[in-house]
Write a protein that holds these residues in place. Structure first.
Motif, PDB file in Angstrom:
ATOM      1  N   MET A 159       0.806  -1.218   0.000  1.00 16.66           N
ATOM      2  CA  MET A 159       0.000   0.000   0.000  1.00 16.66           C
ATOM      3  C   MET A 159       0.841   1.271   0.000  1.00 16.66           C
ATOM      4  O   MET A 159       0.307   2.364  -0.157  1.00 16.66           O
ATOM      5  N   ALA A 160       2.163   1.151   0.180  1.00 16.92           N
ATOM      6  CA  ALA A 160       3.037   2.325   0.155  1.00 16.92           C
ATOM      7  C   ALA A 160       3.171   2.853  -1.268  1.00 16.92           C
ATOM      8  O   ALA A 160       2.920   2.146  -2.245  1.00 16.92           O
ATOM      9  N   ASP A 161       3.615   4.089  -1.382  1.00 15.13           N
ATOM     10  CA  ASP A 161       3.815   4.697  -2.698  1.00 15.13           C
ATOM     11  C   ASP A 161       5.170   4.340  -3.294  1.00 15.13           C
ATOM     12  O   ASP A 161       5.331   4.332  -4.517  1.00 15.13           O
ATOM     13  N   TYR A 162       6.144   4.071  -2.447  1.00 13.67           N
ATOM     14  CA  TYR A 162       7.502   3.759  -2.900  1.00 13.67           C
ATOM     15  C   TYR A 162       8.094   2.814  -1.859  1.00 13.67           C
ATOM     16  O   TYR A 162       7.883   2.991  -0.657  1.00 13.67           O
ATOM     17  N   VAL A 163       8.834   1.786  -2.325  1.00 14.67           N
ATOM     18  CA  VAL A 163       9.362   0.771  -1.412  1.00 14.67           C
ATOM     19  C   VAL A 163      10.851   0.576  -1.661  1.00 14.67           C
ATOM     20  O   VAL A 163      11.280   0.334  -2.788  1.00 14.67           O
ATOM     21  N   ILE A 164      11.635   0.680  -0.592  1.00 11.48           N
ATOM     22  CA  ILE A 164      13.056   0.375  -0.625  1.00 11.48           C
ATOM     23  C   ILE A 164      13.296  -0.805   0.312  1.00 11.48           C
ATOM     24  O   ILE A 164      12.912  -0.756   1.484  1.00 11.48           O
ATOM     25  N   ALA A 165      13.908  -1.866  -0.202  1.00 18.39           N
ATOM     26  CA  ALA A 165      14.151  -3.067   0.588  1.00 18.39           C
ATOM     27  C   ALA A 165      15.637  -3.327   0.729  1.00 18.39           C
ATOM     28  O   ALA A 165      16.420  -3.102  -0.202  1.00 18.39           O
ATOM     29  N   ALA A 166      16.024  -3.830   1.884  1.00 17.64           N
ATOM     30  CA  ALA A 166      17.405  -4.244   2.104  1.00 17.64           C
ATOM     31  C   ALA A 166      17.642  -5.600   1.462  1.00 17.64           C
ATOM     32  O   ALA A 166      16.743  -6.455   1.400  1.00 17.64           O
ATOM     33  N   LEU A 205       7.178  -5.320  -6.868  1.00 12.57           N
ATOM     34  CA  LEU A 205       6.636  -5.096  -5.528  1.00 12.57           C
ATOM     35  C   LEU A 205       7.471  -4.103  -4.735  1.00 12.57           C
ATOM     36  O   LEU A 205       6.981  -3.501  -3.775  1.00 12.57           O
ATOM     37  N   VAL A 206       8.742  -3.947  -5.087  1.00  9.72           N
ATOM     38  CA  VAL A 206       9.605  -2.941  -4.480  1.00  9.72           C
ATOM     39  C   VAL A 206      10.250  -2.144  -5.602  1.00  9.72           C
ATOM     40  O   VAL A 206      10.365  -2.616  -6.733  1.00  9.72           O
ATOM     41  N   ASN A 207      10.673  -0.922  -5.288  1.00 12.70           N
ATOM     42  CA  ASN A 207      11.304  -0.060  -6.285  1.00 12.70           C
ATOM     43  C   ASN A 207      12.811  -0.212  -6.333  1.00 12.70           C
ATOM     44  O   ASN A 207      13.422  -0.100  -7.395  1.00 12.70           O
ATOM     45  N   ARG A 208      13.417  -0.454  -5.160  1.00 11.93           N
ATOM     46  CA  ARG A 208      14.871  -0.562  -5.095  1.00 11.93           C
ATOM     47  C   ARG A 208      15.250  -1.595  -4.049  1.00 11.93           C
ATOM     48  O   ARG A 208      14.562  -1.760  -3.028  1.00 11.93           O
ATOM     49  N   VAL A 209      16.360  -2.283  -4.303  1.00  8.99           N
ATOM     50  CA  VAL A 209      16.975  -3.176  -3.323  1.00  8.99           C
ATOM     51  C   VAL A 209      18.388  -2.654  -3.093  1.00  8.99           C
ATOM     52  O   VAL A 209      19.147  -2.457  -4.044  1.00  8.99           O
ATOM     53  N   VAL A 210      18.725  -2.424  -1.829  1.00 11.51           N
ATOM     54  CA  VAL A 210      20.026  -1.832  -1.500  1.00 11.51           C
ATOM     55  C   VAL A 210      20.688  -2.655  -0.404  1.00 11.51           C
ATOM     56  O   VAL A 210      20.010  -3.389   0.337  1.00 11.51           O
ATOM     57  N   PRO A 211      22.016  -2.565  -0.281  1.00 11.79           N
ATOM     58  CA  PRO A 211      22.683  -3.239   0.841  1.00 11.79           C
ATOM     59  C   PRO A 211      22.107  -2.772   2.173  1.00 11.79           C
ATOM     60  O   PRO A 211      21.736  -1.602   2.336  1.00 11.79           O
TER      61      PRO A 211
END
Length: 277
Positions: free
Chosen positions: A135-142, A195-201
């Motif tokens: 439901m978020a507008d933007y998703v950043i995942a580790a 489902l997510v916009n970015r995956v970062v360390p």
């Protein structure tokens, strides 16, 4: 020998029990509001106090025009493990009602807010935790985050907006596979599915999220809100209805200070300074 159980001097020197932590923390950094789920001992599973605290925090920031970006995150080892099973085991029906009623109200407020909502995800996002991410507008995942819709593994259907958001993001076929199989998937899988916009360390998760939140907080907040509502309503509208909605939104934005600032900055070949009005 002194009886330390009753001796006032001994009692006064005894360490006091730590004060209980609130189930949700509301943090402000300028125009950025961060809502941090704070039951790390339970992997931030939502119980009734957390659901009520979430709604109260969302109501607070929704009433504050100074909030121009919102971050959702979790304390401890993960974002959120879903609903609190101890609550649901004790009284399944009433427990579900008491958790979902404030959660649903909070989600509707977040969707209506002009401020963009960023989910900062690490560790695990399962059940209602994944629903909140959707439901978020933007998703950043580790890197290393694990996702699972998980409801079917408990013998129940989904909640917290998952059935609305998931098919809009991945399509009905893929949504049904995720929902019916109840299998875990990785952050890279989530990125591939959209489902997510970015995956970062993991070590960069806080800094990357903070930079994005600040960028959005510096943007044209009313235009962000219009864009959010247009995008989310588009699949429920015919083309003529959507064109009319776009026209109305553009005309409203054209009357704002930010639009005037943007047009003037364009002519001056400068970066616009938006104030959120």
């Amino acid at each position: 020998m002194k009886n330390t159980a009753t001796d006032p001097a001994a009692s006064s020197n005894a360490p006091s029990a730590p004060a209980p932590q609130p189930p949700l923390l509301l943090e402000r950094n300028g125009a950025i509001a961060t809502l941090r789920f704070n039951r790390p001992e339970a992997l931030n599973a939502i119980d009734v106090p957390m659901a009520n605290a979430f709604l109260a925090a969302v109501q607070s920031i929704a009433a504050d025009p100074g909030v121009r970006a919102v971050v959702l995150c979790g304390s401890g080892r993960g974002f959120m493990a879903g609903g609190d099973l101890a609550t649901l085991r004790a009284d399944p029906v009433q427990g579900a009602i008491d958790i979902l009623t404030p959660l649903n109200a909070a989600l509707q407020l977040l969707a209506q807010m002009n401020a963009p909502v960023i989910a900062q995800v690490h560790g695990a996002a399962a059940g209602a935790g994944l629903s909140l991410v959707l439901m978020a507008d933007y998703v950043i995942a580790a890197e290393g985050t694990r996702f699972n819709l998980a409801y079917i593994n408990l013998g129940t259907s989904c909640d917290v907006g998952a059935s609305w958001a998931l098919p809009r993001i991945v399509g009905v076929r893929q949504a049904l596979e995720i929902a019916l199989l109840g299998e875990a998937f990785t952050a890279d899988d989530a990125l591939r599915l959209g489902l997510v916009n970015r995956v970062v360390p993991g070590a960069e998760l806080d800094s990357v999220t903070a930079a994005l939140a600040q960028r959005l907080a510096n943007g044209p907040t009313l235009a962000y809100g219009a864009m959010k509502r247009l995008m989310r309503a588009s699949m429920d509208h015919t083309l003529p209805e959507q064109l009319a909605a776009e026209k109305d939104a553009f005309v409203r934005c054209a009357g704002t200070e930010d639009f005037r600032a943007g047009v003037e900055a364009f002519h001056q070949r400068q970066s616009p300074l938006f104030v959120g009005r």
